[in-house]
Design an enzyme around this catalytic site. Structure first.
Site, PDB file in Angstrom:
ATOM      1  N   ASP A  46       0.848  -1.195   0.000  1.00  0.00           N
ATOM      2  CA  ASP A  46       0.000   0.000   0.000  1.00  0.00           C
ATOM      3  C   ASP A  46       0.886   1.249   0.000  1.00  0.00           C
ATOM      4  O   ASP A  46       1.804   1.356   0.817  1.00  0.00           O
ATOM      5  CB  ASP A  46      -0.873  -0.052   1.274  1.00  0.00           C
ATOM      6  CG  ASP A  46      -1.956   1.005   1.303  1.00  0.00           C
ATOM      7  OD1 ASP A  46      -2.395   1.430   0.219  1.00  0.00           O
ATOM      8  OD2 ASP A  46      -2.380   1.373   2.418  1.00  0.00           O
ATOM      9  N   GLU A  56      -1.309   5.949  -8.534  1.00  0.00           N
ATOM     10  CA  GLU A  56      -2.157   6.997  -7.930  1.00  0.00           C
ATOM     11  C   GLU A  56      -1.997   8.339  -8.616  1.00  0.00           C
ATOM     12  O   GLU A  56      -0.898   8.743  -8.983  1.00  0.00           O
ATOM     13  CB  GLU A  56      -1.841   7.147  -6.424  1.00  0.00           C
ATOM     14  CG  GLU A  56      -2.678   8.247  -5.768  1.00  0.00           C
ATOM     15  CD  GLU A  56      -2.592   8.278  -4.248  1.00  0.00           C
ATOM     16  OE1 GLU A  56      -2.489   7.201  -3.633  1.00  0.00           O
ATOM     17  OE2 GLU A  56      -2.648   9.385  -3.696  1.00  0.00           O
TER      18      GLU A  56
HETATM   19  P1  13P Z   1      -8.490   4.352   6.223  1.00  0.00           P
HETATM   20  O1  13P Z   1      -7.486   4.139   7.297  1.00  0.00           O
HETATM   21  O2  13P Z   1      -9.073   5.717   6.262  1.00  0.00           O
HETATM   22  O3  13P Z   1      -9.515   3.277   6.190  1.00  0.00           O
HETATM   23  O4  13P Z   1      -7.695   4.289   4.836  1.00  0.00           O
HETATM   24  C1  13P Z   1      -7.067   3.109   4.448  1.00  0.00           C
HETATM   25  C2  13P Z   1      -6.327   3.316   3.178  1.00  0.00           C
HETATM   26  O5  13P Z   1      -6.777   3.980   2.284  1.00  0.00           O
HETATM   27  C3  13P Z   1      -5.025   2.655   3.036  1.00  0.00           C
HETATM   28  O6  13P Z   1      -4.368   3.077   1.894  1.00  0.00           O
END
Ligand code: 13P
Length: 287
Positions: free
Chosen positions: A84, A135
């Site tokens: 991520d 992104e």
């Molecule tokens: P939240 O923590 O707001 O759920 O976001 C998670 C996210 O987008 C990880 O990239």
């Protein structure tokens, strides 16, 4: 065995539902998210930020842990392990560590540099049979120390990045990581529609999935969102359940201090939170 997230997000796009992408923090998270996905018969993405990767003793540890839990707990639903908000170097590390999907977040670079780096990583990811997310625009709020004001994505830039062959695309549409402020204006569906008009069937990713009202999430899914990221809500659910256990003095009763007992209510709360999200996203029974 881990799978790329390409097929599951493409199927979600075609079927008008979304895959839940849940951030991992430790072994309890991993077991809970996979248990929930298995019980709901939902394909799932488990993901880890660079900070969480460090916390869990490195990407190789994370990949081994996820693979071992899949095998030992009899998980049969499709599972993708995704990086991520990866940096260029982080993406290369996760390719080596055995992840099945990466996100390159080049949104803070000038668009030409974002294009150039994304293009290189698309080639590398696909060489390894992995999926890749890119992104455009900023997701507001703070994620692992990275702070962004959250500017909406430019649909033309989304098209330029989508055309590089990424498998799914994150675009800022007023969404924010973490808790939403009381005066949050909501998702910009006009921007989402403009992006969709440019990128066609490219699965889109909604970051900051915690705390967005259900109707807004479902409308975003109907307009092309096929992956929804959730982290904060599971963290809050875990903390609340743990607080309740301690405030009730359960850790002081018998062997209630045993971590297997102390962490059990929090782990169960994550299972419930993930199941609720899977229901809302429409991915239950799609495995
Ligand atoms: P939240 O923590 O707001 O759920 O976001 C998670 C996210 O987008 C990880 O990239």
């Amino acid at each position: 065995m881990l799978v790329s997230a390409r097929e599951m997000t493409a199927a979600a796009r075609a079927g008008h539902y979304a895959i839940g992408a849940f951030n991992l923090n430790n072994l309890e998270w991993t077991k809970s998210v996979l248990k929930a996905a298995q019980e709901m018969q939902a394909p799932v993405i488990v993901q880890c930020s660079e900070g969480a990767g460090k916390y869990m003793a490195g990407y190789k540890t994370v990949a081994d842990m996820v693979n071992d839990v899949i095998a030992s707990q009899g998980i049969t639903v499709p599972v993708a392990l995704h990086l991520d908000h990866g940096s260029y170097e982080g993406c290369l590390k996760c390719i080596d560590a055995g992840f099945s999907s990466i996100m390159f977040d080049g949104s803070h670079f000038p668009i030409d540099e974002n294009i150039e780096k994304t293009k290189e990583l698309v080639a590398k990811a696909h060489e390894h049979g992995m999926s890749i997310e890119a992104e455009v625009g900023g997701i507001g709020g703070e994620e692992d120390g990275v702070v962004s004001q959250g500017e909406c994505a430019d649909p033309d830039e989304c098209k330029l990045i989508a055309d590089l062959g990424v498998d799914f695309l994150a675009c800022g549409i007023g969404n924010i990581h973490g808790k939403y402020p009381a005066n949050w204006a909501g998702l910009r569906f006009d921007v989402l529609e403009a992006i969709k008009a440019k990128v066609g069937d490219m699965p889109l990713v909604l970051h900051g999935g915690s705390g967005i009202p259900t109707e807004m999430i479902q409308k975003a899914i109907s307009l092309g969102v096929s992956k929804v990221n959730v982290n904060t809500e599971c963290q809050i659910a875990f903390a609340e359940a743990t607080r309740k256990y301690i405030e009730a003095g359960k850790d002081l009763e018998g062997k209630g201090f045993d971590p297997r007992k102390l962490l059990a209510p929090g782990a169960a709360a994550i299972v419930d939170c993930v199941k609720e999200k899977i229901e809302i996203f429409g991915s239950a029974g799609k495995a």
